[in-house]
Design a protein around this motif. Sequence first.
Motif, PDB file in Angstrom:
ATOM      1  N   ALA A 109      -2.142   9.976   2.647  1.00 24.54           N
ATOM      2  CA  ALA A 109      -2.157   8.641   3.346  1.00 24.54           C
ATOM      3  C   ALA A 109      -3.107   8.622   4.488  1.00 24.54           C
ATOM      4  CB  ALA A 109      -0.836   8.493   4.095  1.00 24.54           C
TER       5      ALA A 109
ATOM      6  N   ALA B 131       1.160   5.804  -0.533  1.00 23.66           N
ATOM      7  CA  ALA B 131       0.517   7.119  -0.875  1.00 23.66           C
ATOM      8  C   ALA B 131       1.567   8.130  -1.071  1.00 23.66           C
ATOM      9  CB  ALA B 131      -0.260   7.759   0.487  1.00 23.66           C
TER      10      ALA B 131
ATOM     11  N   GLY C 144       0.904  -1.381   0.040  1.00 21.62           N
ATOM     12  CA  GLY C 144       0.053   0.077   0.134  1.00 21.62           C
ATOM     13  C   GLY C 144       0.742   1.118  -0.146  1.00 21.62           C
TER      14      GLY C 144
ATOM     15  N   TRP D  37       3.250   2.097   8.942  1.00 18.40           N
ATOM     16  CA  TRP D  37       3.606   2.892   8.042  1.00 18.40           C
ATOM     17  C   TRP D  37       5.426   3.097   7.765  1.00 18.40           C
ATOM     18  CZ3 TRP D  37       0.020   7.970   7.685  1.00 18.40           C
ATOM     19  CH2 TRP D  37      -1.125   7.526   7.376  1.00 18.40           C
TER      20      TRP D  37
ATOM     21  N   LEU E  28      -4.868   4.636   4.662  1.00 13.65           N
ATOM     22  CA  LEU E  28      -3.671   3.796   4.419  1.00 13.65           C
ATOM     23  C   LEU E  28      -3.615   2.926   5.318  1.00 13.65           C
ATOM     24  CD1 LEU E  28      -1.557   2.551   2.302  1.00 13.65           C
ATOM     25  CD2 LEU E  28      -0.128   4.093   3.322  1.00 13.65           C
TER      26      LEU E  28
END
Length: 373
Positions: A281, A275, A273, A290, A286
């Motif tokens: 994000a 952004a 995934g 991260w 999302l």
Amino acid sequence: MRLRDTTGRVLHLSYCTNVHPAEDLGGIIGQLDEFAVPIRERLDAPVLGLGLWLAAPVAAGLAADPAGRLRLRRELDARGLEVVTLNGFPYRSFQRPVVKHAVYHPDWTTRERLTYTLDLARVLADLLPADAARGSISTLPLAWREPWDAATADRAARRLDELAKGLADVEAATGRVIRVALEPEPGCVVETAAQAAALLSGVDTDRLGVCLDLAHLACSWESPADALRTLGDSGLPIVKVQLSAALETAEPGALRGYAEPRFLHQTRNPDGGSADDLDEAFATGLTGPWRVHYHVPLHMRPEPPLVPTTPVLRETLALLVGDGTCDHYDVETYTWGVLPPEHRPRTSADLAAGIAAELAFARDELHHLGVTP
């Protein structure tokens, strides 16, 4: 700073000056006194390495002015400073209020990018210490990923061929070897080691290679061992390593204080995934964890649940040091001015102290691996 690895080879450790806004020769010399000299003195280093950033106009001016290059070299020497690497990624205006996608222009489909990079090579050839084996210039990984098609790929390939020929001409004229390193970055045409191996196959590997930015490597969730193996198998040399750390968290909400308007902060999770910026994000929801392309000072300890990606840095260095892979290491934290207020330097002296602490951190990490002064 100069260090020596376990094989006896000299390693150059520097800090990147793209954290400073000066874009003319007078301003660049001024920042040597404001920042570089105090940093060298704090580290008690006889010589401090700079990963110098020269905006396109000053690079063009110096490339056409041998006396100007000599002046800059003398100003560096007088302050105990040396340059073996240049950062040629930002073209100009890198510390303006909003940069974002503008940093990727002009890209490697254009003659402007070629001209700028060859100007830098001509300047670096005259700045290199007499006993330095080679010089390096880092640059963007071809272009931002959109738009990109067969026609743009062909134009970029032609520019890289011209670049290699131009670097050979610089060596013939000066006797100095200058190599250019394309820097994989999230969101760009070349984002990962695998993409570098595929899209840069066929380049002149005597002149061109890869700049491995360790924050970018972490944000792509690549295994350092796999990335280095891929690059090694492809024959692409690692010309330069940028010592940098990104941010990671399993609780994305903790990053809201890091969303800011100047730089792009590409965000990735381990499931693929992505952004292109923190605001995106958050807006798209999302899922975590991260990793965020936000260069944080190497020695910084952000508040939990945020953690820096320094384990990736340590793992990569352990694989690189001592095997002859790379001899240029540049600390690149350009985001000091946009950090949350509690981490942001308030004065020039604060910034110099912070950069010195980063360099001390990097030096100590290398010492742990058997590298000595």
